[in-house]
Write an enzyme that holds these catalytic residues in place. Structure first.
Site, short mmCIF file in Angstrom:
data_model
loop_
_atom_site.label_atom_id
_atom_site.label_comp_id
_atom_site.label_asym_id
_atom_site.label_seq_id
_atom_site.Cartn_x
_atom_site.Cartn_y
_atom_site.Cartn_z
NE ARG A 57 -26.75 39.11 138.69
CZ ARG A 57 -28.16 39.82 139.84
NH1 ARG A 57 -28.46 41.14 139.57
NH2 ARG A 57 -29.28 39.05 140.51
CE1 TYR A 110 -14.08 44.73 118.03
CE2 TYR A 110 -15.80 44.85 118.14
CZ TYR A 110 -15.17 44.56 118.42
OH TYR A 110 -14.77 43.17 118.33
CG ASP A 182 -13.10 51.73 122.46
OD1 ASP A 182 -12.46 51.31 123.03
OD2 ASP A 182 -14.70 51.54 122.22
CE LYS A 207 -10.44 43.23 121.54
NZ LYS A 207 -10.71 44.34 120.79
C1 PLP Z 1 -12.61 44.55 120.52
C2 PLP Z 1 -12.68 45.64 120.97
C3 PLP Z 1 -14.39 45.92 121.39
C4 PLP Z 1 -15.01 45.08 121.54
O1 PLP Z 1 -14.49 44.34 122.93
P1 PLP Z 1 -14.90 42.62 123.63
O2 PLP Z 1 -13.86 42.88 124.46
O3 PLP Z 1 -14.27 41.77 121.47
O4 PLP Z 1 -15.70 43.21 123.42
C5 PLP Z 1 -14.55 47.48 121.45
N1 PLP Z 1 -14.23 48.79 121.10
C6 PLP Z 1 -12.26 48.05 120.62
C7 PLP Z 1 -11.80 49.37 119.65
C8 PLP Z 1 -11.80 46.97 120.11
O5 PLP Z 1 -11.22 47.15 119.97
#
Ligand code: PLP
Length: 392
Positions: A57, A110, A182, A207
């Site tokens: 961790r 998001y 982000d 992603k």
């Molecule tokens: C999918 C996504 C998230 C969240 O991510 P997870 O891996 O599903 O927890 C945050 N920001 C954006 C732009 C996303 O597409």
């Protein structure tokens, strides 16, 4: 690995140290704990005087490879890999927001990045304001004396609206607050927010970075050692650490980021042009089209328009349903950024329960279709859309 290497070399080799047995790929250290040779070595580790590992961790060598690789790609001090994109988002919130603190964020952010603030962080006295951050005058006006963070998602989901990162960094720093970006939709291949002045960048590596729709994960990169140390401490005490096997898979996916995303982007440009010329399509939002309202900002700020397209159907909600039922190659699924093409109709799927007013405010109209372009053959993708559009 030399951090001065160029981007594509860093993708393949970043974060990797020479293995004692000369393994070409980083071993999976599937262990919860690490033993010490003697009491003194243990004491040095706990005192932070040696960089050995203690407990997974708190740090794991397989996870560290991924953290170092992404930090080098984003040009930051250090990376923090976590269990999901939302773990990255909430670790950032936990690190910089507290009772009485306030965050200004993109309105089309998001959904969960907004929901967790409104539903949960609000219980601890954190306030949030959501504005269209592509309009800088709205950003400026939303900042209060107690604001701690400016949080920007660009391009934003699913409206593909684009926020000027350098201008937001200037606003944030003039008010003595941090800018967090982000960068999930672009990945460090197409956009490097820290170079544009941001203090922290984060990703859902579920992603584009992993790219194979087989792992959920997240990563944060801090520009400074102080911010890295603060967020790392929050992560290890809250506990959303990444698993070593997860890290191994993501490190493997990362190596092909350039070839995957450049190919998907090539497909996306052609598909966006095809859709824009189709009589049943009302509008197309893709930064690579001159019709995108921030086409020039995208060209300046991003190294490419990316692989995400939103478009509207003239037939609205019902046409969206028919399209979803008629595509064959594109999979009907949420998420994005994988080698496979995915299609989503928010009004009948993810946002079916959201009030009409809230949808309208976030720019999610009933006709909106989101298309995450994969690396399949371009002609097959267009043929799939063509036969599906013909049924509307
Ligand atoms: C999918 C996504 C998230 C969240 O991510 P997870 O891996 O599903 O927890 C945050 N920001 C954006 C732009 C996303 O597409």
């Amino acid at each position: 690995m030399n951090r001065k290497s160029r981007f594509d070399t860093l993708l393949v080799h970043g974060g990797q140290k020479q293995d004692p047995l000369m393994a070409v790929n980083p071993p999976i250290y599937q262990t919860s704990t690490f033993s010490f040779r003697n009491a003194q070595e243990g004491a040095d580790c706990f005192a932070g005087e040696s960089d050995g590992y203690i407990y997974s961790r708190l740090g794991n060598p397989t996870v560290r490879v991924l953290e170092d690789a992404v930090a080098a790609l984003e040009g930051g001090f250090g990376g923090i890999a976590v269990a999901s994109g939302m773990a990255a988002v909430t670790t950032v919130y936990m690190s910089f927001l507290g009772r009485g603190g306030h965050v200004v964020s993109t309105d089309a952010v998001y959904g969960a990045s907004r929901g967790v603030l409104e539903k949960h962080f609000s219980r601890f006295g954190v306030e949030s304001t959501f504005v269209d951050t592509s309009r800088l005058e709205l950003v400026e006006a939303a900042i209060r004396p107690e604001t701690k963070l400016l949080y920007v998602e660009t391009p934003a989901n699913p409206t593909i609206s684009i926020t000027d990162i350098a201008a937001c960094a200037e606003i944030a720093h003039r008010h003595g607050i941090r800018l967090v970006v982000d960068n999930t939709f672009c990945s460090p291949l197409l956009q490097r927010p820290l170079e544009l002045g941001a203090d922290v960048v984060l990703h859902s590596i579920t992603k584009f970075i992993n790219g194979h729709a087989d792992v959920v994960g997240g990563v944060i990169v801090a520009k400074t050692e102080a911010d890295h140390s603060l967020m790392y401490g929050v992560m290890t005490s809250m506990g959303p650490c990444m698993d070593p096997h997860q890290a191994f898979l993501v490190t493997r996916g990362l190596k092909t980021l350039s070839v995957r995303l450049l190919r998907a982007q090539e497909n996306a440009q052609k598909i966006a042009e095809y859709l824009e010329g189709h009589p049943k399509v009302a509008w197309v939002r893709y930064p690579g089209l001159e019709s995108h309202p921030q086409h020039e900002l995208a060209a300046r700020q991003q190294k490419g328009p990316g692989a995400m397209i939103s478009f509207g159907l003239k037939g609205g909600l019902e046409a969206g349903r028919i399209l979803m039922d008629s595509v064959g190659l594109a999979a009907l699924a949420v998420s994005l950024g994988g080698v496979e093409t995915l299609i989503q109709h928010p009004a009948s799927m993810t946002h079916a329960k959201v009030s009409a007013e809230a949808k309208l405010k976030a720019g999610i109209t009933d006709d909106l279709v989101r298309y995450s372009v994969g690396i399949e053959d371009l002609d097959d993708l267009i043929a799939d859309l063509d036969q599906a559009l013909a049924r509307i």
